[in-house]
Design a protein around this motif. Structure first.
Motif, mmCIF file in Angstrom:
data_model
loop_
_atom_site.group_PDB
_atom_site.id
_atom_site.type_symbol
_atom_site.label_atom_id
_atom_site.label_comp_id
_atom_site.label_asym_id
_atom_site.label_seq_id
_atom_site.Cartn_x
_atom_site.Cartn_y
_atom_site.Cartn_z
ATOM 1 N N TYR A 1 2.189 -9.770 6.132
ATOM 2 C CA TYR A 1 1.711 -8.700 7.015
ATOM 3 C C TYR A 1 1.995 -9.043 8.473
ATOM 4 C CZ TYR A 1 -1.048 -7.703 2.826
ATOM 5 O OH TYR A 1 -1.441 -7.446 1.548
ATOM 6 N N PRO A 2 2.572 -8.108 9.219
ATOM 7 C CA PRO A 2 2.741 -8.339 10.655
ATOM 8 C C PRO A 2 1.369 -8.497 11.309
ATOM 9 C CG PRO A 2 4.034 -6.465 9.934
ATOM 10 C CD PRO A 2 3.149 -6.831 8.798
ATOM 11 N N ASP A 3 1.278 -9.429 12.244
ATOM 12 C CA ASP A 3 0.014 -9.713 12.892
ATOM 13 C C ASP A 3 0.249 -9.730 14.393
ATOM 14 O OD1 ASP A 3 -2.651 -10.278 11.844
ATOM 15 O OD2 ASP A 3 -2.531 -12.082 13.075
ATOM 16 N N LYS A 4 -0.807 -9.876 15.174
ATOM 17 C CA LYS A 4 -0.607 -9.842 16.627
ATOM 18 C C LYS A 4 0.181 -11.059 17.107
ATOM 19 C CE LYS A 4 -5.295 -11.524 17.592
ATOM 20 N NZ LYS A 4 -5.974 -11.533 16.305
ATOM 21 N N GLU A 5 0.690 -10.973 18.311
ATOM 22 C CA GLU A 5 1.559 -11.999 18.920
ATOM 23 C C GLU A 5 2.810 -12.266 18.086
ATOM 24 O OE1 GLU A 5 -1.256 -15.148 19.105
ATOM 25 O OE2 GLU A 5 -1.908 -14.614 21.119
ATOM 26 N N ASP A 6 3.319 -11.228 17.456
ATOM 27 C CA ASP A 6 4.533 -11.344 16.639
ATOM 28 C C ASP A 6 4.381 -12.311 15.472
ATOM 29 O OD1 ASP A 6 5.726 -9.596 18.312
ATOM 30 O OD2 ASP A 6 6.900 -11.090 19.419
ATOM 31 N N LYS A 7 3.152 -12.635 15.119
ATOM 32 C CA LYS A 7 2.946 -13.559 14.007
ATOM 33 C C LYS A 7 2.941 -12.799 12.684
ATOM 34 C CE LYS A 7 0.325 -16.922 16.613
ATOM 35 N NZ LYS A 7 0.374 -18.321 16.423
ATOM 36 N N LEU A 8 2.857 -13.584 11.620
ATOM 37 C CA LEU A 8 2.870 -12.993 10.285
ATOM 38 C C LEU A 8 1.732 -13.586 9.484
ATOM 39 C CD1 LEU A 8 6.615 -13.415 10.348
ATOM 40 C CD2 LEU A 8 5.560 -11.189 9.950
ATOM 41 N N ARG A 9 1.028 -12.721 8.796
ATOM 42 C CA ARG A 9 -0.128 -13.157 8.030
ATOM 43 C C ARG A 9 0.247 -13.193 6.559
ATOM 44 N NH1 ARG A 9 -4.530 -10.059 6.272
ATOM 45 N NH2 ARG A 9 -3.584 -8.254 7.289
ATOM 46 N N ILE A 10 -0.129 -14.299 5.933
ATOM 47 C CA ILE A 10 0.165 -14.447 4.508
ATOM 48 C C ILE A 10 -1.147 -14.680 3.769
ATOM 49 C CG2 ILE A 10 1.125 -16.065 2.813
ATOM 50 C CD1 ILE A 10 3.530 -16.368 4.602
#
Lengths: 67, 1476
Positions: free
Chosen positions: B797-806
């Motif tokens: 999942y795209p997350d804030k600060e261009d991060k990715l959530r798994i």
């Protein structure tokens, strides 16, 4: 050290890797000081202490072996 | 025997497998064609950063292979080529190929890159996986072979194709986008002299076909070139084309309209004397007389005519041809050709009653009068009849002349009006009424003066021949309109008064000139015609094209050339331009003068773009053709290598066999939506990640994430994307390589980023089954701190600060959430669609996954005889396995071609070498400009002149391209003429060009070693381009160094040593027998040594392959063939006693168990000494009859042991004796065997309960199918880890009691199995003493160590010795067979030749100085030096690799490395620091 110091460096480079890397730097147009001169050797193992010392004796500020 | 086969092989695919197969074939005496779709060979391996498990740089190790294949005399690289059709049979195929145009001549291109530098088009660089852009003129990658550039051209953009003048619209827009306005206008004017005029009045068919209209609106192309033209006119030096040399031929142009002017323009550029005769007092024809000033300002016309004047064209106005002077008189004055561009300016009459009355003013007359400056008053009510541009111009001019109510009467509807839509709109803006579907019937008059007009209403009927619907009058709808003036403007015709009797031209029924449609030549040979005079009233740009074509014809006519040759319209517009991914941007609106102000004067209505709007509009171009055809490259290429006219070519080749090595396509995860790959820049594929890590990649090896170029702190790898997945895709197989490459990428990423990087790999089974792979995996975890999580991740999942959530589930069932900076998808290998198409064309069977179907017993043979397969198209696999198969494919391919060996290969005839011994050096120095690559930076003439001052130099020169073909001829001539005995070339890199120059001097009779190179391009002007002075100085230094060494270089001679054409194969198992057959079938003698009395080895105890092919009958057949083969001598019960000699000539003593010795002479040695099943000392093995190993199980199955039938439960324990501290490797075969055995048990007794206790199920490749079947059939899989291994005890006398911790239940469970099958690993045989006799190395586990883990998997570092089978590493039968055949292929590269050339750059020992200190013996990495019976070191020149390590280490200076002697190297350094 004065700002204008431009060390003369002789680089002994293995024809298979470091010399090829030197060519790649050319293909990629990466700059480095013109005072570096590359001598191709068949293997960095070919470089003898005498080659290094002789270069220093004749005026090299540094000698570089890469392979 | 007559030769019945063709001695050539086609290899499809230039990746590492294709390259290896080709090198083997070419070295064994066959002509090879490598057919590669890309512009260079190298395949996927060239894209990789590092390779596992050695972390070698992928490019560094493949690059020498690329050069070798590229320069091999008998390998022909057919790049950008596809196979179209194959006819014939094994032994004699005819292949039809299609070669796509490269647009750059391979032979002429010097890879200087000037074309790319000037190219304005940027397109995604797919070699870098689109992570950066490349130019349309490109080199696939810096080290590409062939090194020549190519132009990525999809075809001609629709705008250019549709423009009658074929202006390179995409080209000048691309140049404009780079603000290269001068080049843009020059490009436009290459095809069309009037960008400003057409920028205002063109009917712009280009915009009608603009691809952008499929997305939003077409580009405003016309307004853009108007912007360019206006900019040019306003500049200090408006563009004037370069004129060619004067031709001193006079040409007359009749009429100064667009056709005549264009013809004059192009003929003047060509160097002709052109005079334009114009009837009126002003130039421009319809441009000036027809089109009103508010549409086309007079200074725009004047400025563009001025360019033609500047080209030297003479204009004579007020000359009425036919009246003032005739064509005949002009001929007498020396005019050699004529162009009639008289236009059609006389109005056609309406053909109704009353047209002669006062107040009827034809449209053209009206416009002409106004345009010539006359005040014309038409009164208030003016009816203009017609719907074309002349009608629009007349009605709007009437408005500006003071008429209060001018209007249009047109018989069809507005949709049919031929006038430009813009002009119709502007008409309406100015308040002008357009009466459509109305037709005049009769002019009304009073006293001979018009008072009105009677009209009738019309309706549209069926379409007529023009395609427009025919207007038909509506009866009884007549009505009248009051008028002051009637202006008919329904068409024009020409006035042919200029045609006097001297002209043999003829006119058509419509009053137009008859001409040849292509050449525009009239019936009178020296008269040409074009424009409206030929076509009837048409458009400006069509007239321009006619003028241009006439100029071509006139030029050819005057030069006596064929007028018609090659003049077919070659422009075909590209159609499949992708518009996905582009955002909609509306067309930039141009400013118009306010209606209130403009209707009162003749000032220009459309005001053009400013810089900002023009820039915005130009940026909307979709670059349909990729290459924009701006031709900058053609101009920039000083070697003359660029040719945009090249067409695709068909070519046929004859070959005896075909090897398919087309590789794979990485799985595209775009459709895998839950992983956010398409939508998030920080989710990348593994191949993208390889490019990111690569030093020559888009980020220069700096590990940053794509979204913000920040260094990532936390990266996740997700395994099995597009593999082992039948939900998101149909790829139910394992891709075999992803686990290892993810391990490697994580380790390398950590090396790049330092230890701060958190690298986590999410996986299902860790499948690190290859040689040294498990150790790598352990080091990744233990030493590098890579985190391994056993879980298949569902979503990213795209997350804030261009991060990715798994979010993932642990094995214990807990849900965990983590955030990562980047996610790498370990994408699988899929069958390449092109490969699938090719296979279908060749009728080669594919398996369900789209890969080539092969049998385990003939692993590289396809279903078609004579067609073989290797590499990833056979099954997903890693590089060494691909290389091995490539050699195997070469061996199989040539088996049937032994009668045509060496029949199609080339050899060079060389003159004898001149003897210069004792002569002083006479050095010739050739300094290359490399176009402007060197000369544009360093002062080449200065370097050349400097070289002349150096000692020993007798000749210097500089060349535009020293490497060009004509210059090789020149070098040879200079050598002969000046008696030169040493040659120095100062140019590019010896790595790429030394062999070429060496060949040249050898052809001139010089020894090839009398050559030295100074690299003044790659290592000088390319890296010091901002410092020309220093670059010049460095070039001088490098030349001085090269000359100094040249003075000391000596000729080196190679001697020819005959080869013993036989092979020794040690080991009589499958690998040994297959290798023996491979060599013997090619006609060479084989000695096969087996220590037991039985051939067959382990295969005797195996039941079937994993694909269920039974082994026993096949094995029997193989043994029979070996035993009865006339070329194979089988030595049973025999061992090797000793072996000596070197490549080509070995001598080995064999001892029979009877004590009898035999001496065998052989050219090569193949070691296939096998391995054996581990004997477990755990799990009650040997203590309980129901505990067995795999081989025991196969034995039981073979003999139909009822134990198997009776067993109600069976347990398999994996990794028995493998993957532990003693043997930290995977035995590769056991998982597959357990799955197969478990399924066999299920078949025997479907009700039995079967358990497989495993650590990782390593069912790699298509073996995954077995795993799927096993799960489907109810076999229970219980994972254990190495700390909690299962335990087995005996309960009572016979019951087995097994306890294991269940990984799902997280608690121990107990099973009482009736059978316990131990997946015992494979161990090396203790062959240390045998291996010592051949001086070959073994690793810690006793397996043989190949020359290179990646690219030399069947060779040893010692030349002439090869390996195959289990002695190398555990592997299944099919791999042993492939490796054995590969060994045969490698052996044949030696045995195919009669002799070996020995010497050259090798070490030589001065025995007098040798103290036999053994330093060289210890130093040599290849173990070549030895000490002979005279206590002197001996270095066999046929074995020496020429590295010179011994020479450097020898304390007595007894060893010299030829061509790199101390004296030569010191001469170089001394020269650098010499006083100059």
């Amino acid at each position: 050290m004065p700002a204008a110091f431009d060390p003369q460096i002789i680089a002994f480079c293995c024809k298979y890797c470091a010399y090829a890397a030197g060519d790649l730097a050319g293909s990629m147009r990466l700059n480095y000081p013109p005072s570096v001169k590359v001598v191709q050797v068949p293997c960095s193992g070919r470089v003898d202490t005498i080659h290094l010392l002789r270069a220093i004796e004749r005026g090299a500020d540094a000698v570089y072996v890469a392979g | 025997m007559a030769q019945s086969t063709t001695g050539a092989v086609m290899v499809v695919g230039g990746g590492i497998a294709g390259i290896q197969a080709s090198l083997d074939l070419a070295e064994s005496g066959y002509k090879v064609y490598i057919v590669e779709n890309e512009s260079a060979i190298g395949g996927k391996m060239a894209q990789l950063d590092k390779t596992f498990p050695t972390n070698d740089c992928s490019m560094c190790i493949i690059s020498p292979k690329l050069v070798e294949a590229g320069r091999h005399l008998n390998i022909e690289l057919l790049t950008m080529t596809e196979v179209q059709q194959v006819d014939g049979n094994a032994g004699n195929f005819t292949v039809t190929l299609r070669e796509k145009p490269r647009f750059i001549d391979l032979d002429k291109c010097t890879a200087c890159g000037e074309c790319a530098k000037v190219c304005p088009v940027e397109i995604p660089n797919l070699f870098d996986m689109g992570l950066r852009a490349k130019k349309a003129a490109y080199k696939l990658y810096p080290q590409a072979m062939p090194g020549a550039y190519a132009i990525e051209k999809k075809g001609t953009a629709p705008c250019k194709a549709s423009c009658p003048a074929h202006v390179s619209v995409q080209g000048w827009i691309a140049l404009m986008n780079q603000e290269r306005y001068e080049e843009a206008i020059a490009l436009f004017k290459q095809d069309h002299p009037f960008p400003g005029i057409c920028g205002r009045v063109c009917h712009h068919p280009c915009e009608g076909v603009c691809t952008r209209s499929q997305l939003d609106e077409p580009l405003s192309i016309m307004a853009l070139h108007r912007y360019l033209a206006d900019l040019d006119v306003k500049s200090a030096n408006p563009f004037v084309p370069q004129k060619k040399a004067p031709k001193n031929r006079k040409i007359a142009i009749i009429g100064s309209g667009p056709a005549g002017l264009t013809c004059a323009y192009f003929l003047a550029i060509d160097g002709y004397d052109v005079t334009v005769f114009e009837k009126h007092d002003v130039l421009g024809g319809m441009l000036t007389l027809g089109i009103p000033e508010y549409r086309l300002p007079r200074d725009t016309i004047a400025a563009e005519i001025q360019t033609i004047r500047d080209l030297g064209v003479t204009f004579k106005t007020g000359v009425d041809i036919g009246k003032d002077v005739t064509i005949g008189q002009l001929r007498d004055q020396g005019f050699k050709a004529f162009f009639m561009g008289i236009g059609s300016q006389e109005c056609k009459s309406l053909g109704i009653e009353g047209e002669d009355f006062e107040g009827v003013v034809p449209g053209m007359d009206f416009l002409r009068r106004v345009n010539l400056g006359e005040q014309v008053d038409l009164g208030d009510r003016v009816a203009v009849i017609g719907g074309g541009n002349v009608a629009m111009d007349a009605v709007r001019t009437a408005l500006r002349c003071g008429s209060s109510k001018p209007f249009i009467i047109y018989r069809r509807s507005e949709a049919e009006m031929p006038a430009n839509a813009e002009e119709i709109a502007e008409c309406r803006d100015e308040g002008i009424e357009i009466m459509t579907l109305t037709n005049p019937v009769r002019v009304l008059e009073e006293n001979g003066t018009v008072t009105g007009i009677e009209c009738i209403k019309m309706a549209l009927g069926e379409p007529d021949e023009s395609g427009r619907r025919r207007p038909e009058p509506i009866e009884g709808s007549e009505f009248t309109i009051e008028l002051d003036t009637l202006v008919p403007a329904i068409g024009q015709e020409s006035d042919w008064a200029c045609l006097t009797d001297e002209c043999a031209c003829s006119l058509s029924d419509w009053g137009t000139m008859n001409v040849d449609p292509v050449t525009l030549q009239t019936d009178d040979k020296d008269i040409f015609a074009g424009g409206d005079a030929v076509t009837g009233p048409a458009t400006v740009v069509e007239a321009i094209e006619a003028g241009k074509q006439a100029a071509v014809s006139i030029g050819r006519f005057l030069q006596g050339e064929d007028l018609k040759k090659d003049r077919a319209n070659r422009y075909e517009a590209v159609t499949d331009v992708p518009i996905e991914g582009h955002t909609s941007i509306p067309r930039s609106k141009m400013r118009h003068a306010a209606v209130g102000k403009r209707v009162k004067n003749f000032k220009e209505v459309q005001l053009g773009y400013g810089q900002k709007l023009a820039g915005r509009e130009a940026a909307r171009c979709l670059a349909c053709g990729l290459c924009s055809e701006c031709y900058r490259c053609e101009e920039a290429c000083l070697a003359g290598a660029v040719d945009h006219q090249l067409q695709a070519r068909e070519k046929t080749i004859d070959v005896g066999a075909i090897i398919l090595a087309p590789g794979f396509a990485p799985y595209d995860p775009t459709l895998y939506e839950p992983y956010s790959y398409a939508s998030h820049p920080n989710v990348v594929t593994s191949l993208e990640f390889e490019r990111m890590l690569s030093a020559s990649g888009p980020y220069a090896g700096h590990l940053i994430r794509p979204s913000d170029h920040q260094e990532p702190k936390k990266i996740a790898w997700l395994q099995c994307v597009g593999s082992r997945d039948i939900n998101h895709c149909d790829n139910g197989y394992c891709s075999s390589v992803c686990c290892m490459y993810a391990n490697k990428q994580a380790v390398i990423a950590k090396e790049h980023a330092g230890n701060g990087l958190d690298a986590t790999i999410f996986f299902m089974d860790m499948r690190t089954f290859g040689k040294e792979f498990d150790k790598y995996n352990l080091r990744a975890e233990d030493d590098h701190g890579v985190r391994f999580v056993r879980s298949r991740v569902h979503s990213v999942y795209p997350d804030k600060e261009d991060k990715l959530r798994i979010v993932y589930a642990t094995e214990g069932g807990n849900s965990v959430e983590e955030r990562f900076d980047m996610v790498v998808l370990s994408v699988g290998l899929t069958a390449h669609p092109a490969a699938v198409d090719l296979a279908k064309k060749l009728d080669v069977d594919l398996n369900v996954h789209g890969f080539a179907q092969t049998s385990s017993l003939a692993p590289v043979k396809t279903s078609q005889e004579g067609i073989f397969v290797c590499g990833a198209f056979q099954e997903p696999k890693d590089i060494p396995h691909s290389v091995m198969e490539a050699s195997a494919a070469a061996a199989y391919a040539t088996e049937g071609l032994s009668d045509s060996r060496w029949t199609l290969t080339m050899d060079i005839d060389l003159p004898p070498e001149n003897d210069f011994s004792g002569r002083a050096p006479r050095i010739g120095v050739f300094v290359c400009n490399c176009g402007i690559n060197i000369g544009g930076v360093a002062d080449v003439p200065a370097v050349r002149d400097y070289a002349a001052t150096l000692p020993g130099v007798v000749h210097v020169e500089d060349n535009l391209f020293t490497c060009s073909q004509d210059n090789q001829v020149n070098i040879k001539a200079v050598i002969a003429e000046k008696n030169i005995n040493r040659v120095v070339v100062a140019s590019c890199s010896p790595r790429t060009h030394e062999p070429l120059f060496q060949e040249t001097i050898r052809e001139a009779g010089l020894n090839r070693y009398l050559f030295e190179m100074a690299n003044i391009r790659d290592q000088n002007t390319w890296v010091h381009m901002n410092n020309p002075e220093k670059a010049t100085q460095k070039a001088k230094d490098l030349v001085r160094m090269a000359v100094a060494k040249a003075a000391h270089i000596e000729p080196l001679y190679q001697v020819s040593v005959p080869i013993t054409k036989s092979a020794l194969v040690v080991g009589g198992g499958i690998a040994g027998m297959e290798a023996a057959l491979g060599v013997a079938d090619q006609g060479c003698q084989v000695h096969l040594v087996e220590r037991s009395d039985l051939l067959g080895g382990n295969a005797r105890r195996l039941r079937a392959t994993w694909q269920d092919e039974p082994l026993a009958p096949w094995l029997e057949q193989v043994v029979d063939r070996v035993q009865s083969h006339p070329k194979i001598a089988v030595h049973r019960n025999t061992q090797v006693k000793s072996s000596k000699g070197s490549l080509g000539n070995f001598s080995t003593a064999l001892t029979h168990e009877s004590g009898k010795d035999v001496q065998v002479l052989h050219g090569v040695t193949i070691l296939a000494t096998g391995g054996k099943e581990h004997r477990p000392d755990e799990y009650l093995y040997g203590k309980h009859p129901d505990v067995m190993t795999h081989l025991d199980f196969d034995d039981a199955l073979n003999r139909g042991d009822e134990k198997l039938e009776k067993a109600k439960s069976a347990v398999f324990i994996q990794c028995v004796g493998s993957r532990n501290a003693d043997r930290p490797y995977c035995s590769k075969t056991c998982c597959t065997h357990s799955l197969k055995a478990a399924l066999a048990l299920k078949r025997i007794n479907p009700r039995s309960r079967i358990y497989i206790l495993y650590r990782d199920v390593r069912a790699y490749g298509f073996r995954e199918q077995l795993y799927q079947h096993a799960r489907e059939s109810g076999i229970i899989f219980i994972r254990y880890d190495v700390e909690h291994r299962p335990s087995v005890a005996m309960k009572g006398d016979s019951t087995l009691l097994l306890t294991v911790n269940d990984h799902v239940l997280q608690r121990p469970i107990r099973i009482k199995p009736d059978l316990l099958i131990l997946a015992a690993g494979i161990v090396a045989r203790d062959n240390h003493s045998l291996f010592e006799k051949f001086k070959v190395p073994v690793n810690a586990e006793g397996f043989l160590v190949e020359a290179h883990a990646k690219l030399r998997p069947v060779d040893f570092a010692s030349e002439g010795i090869f390996l195959a089978g289990l002695a190398h590493y555990p592997k299944p039968l099919e791999e042993s067979i492939a490796q054995a055949r590969a060994a045969a292929s490698r052996a044949m590269t030696v045995l195919s030749k009669d002799a070996l050339m020995v010497g050259g750059v090798v070490a030589s020992v001065e025995t007098g100085r040798c103290a036999a200190c053994l330093t060289c013996v210890r130093t040599c990495p290849y173990g070549i030096p030895s000490v002979d019976e005279h206590s002197h070191a001996v270095i066999d020149p046929s074995q020496c690799h020429g590295c010179g390590a011994c020479a450097a280490e020898c304390p007595g200076k007894a060893i010299t490395l030829m061509h790199f002697t101390d004296q030569q190297l010191i001469a170089k350094t001394d020269a650098l620091f010499a006083e100059v």
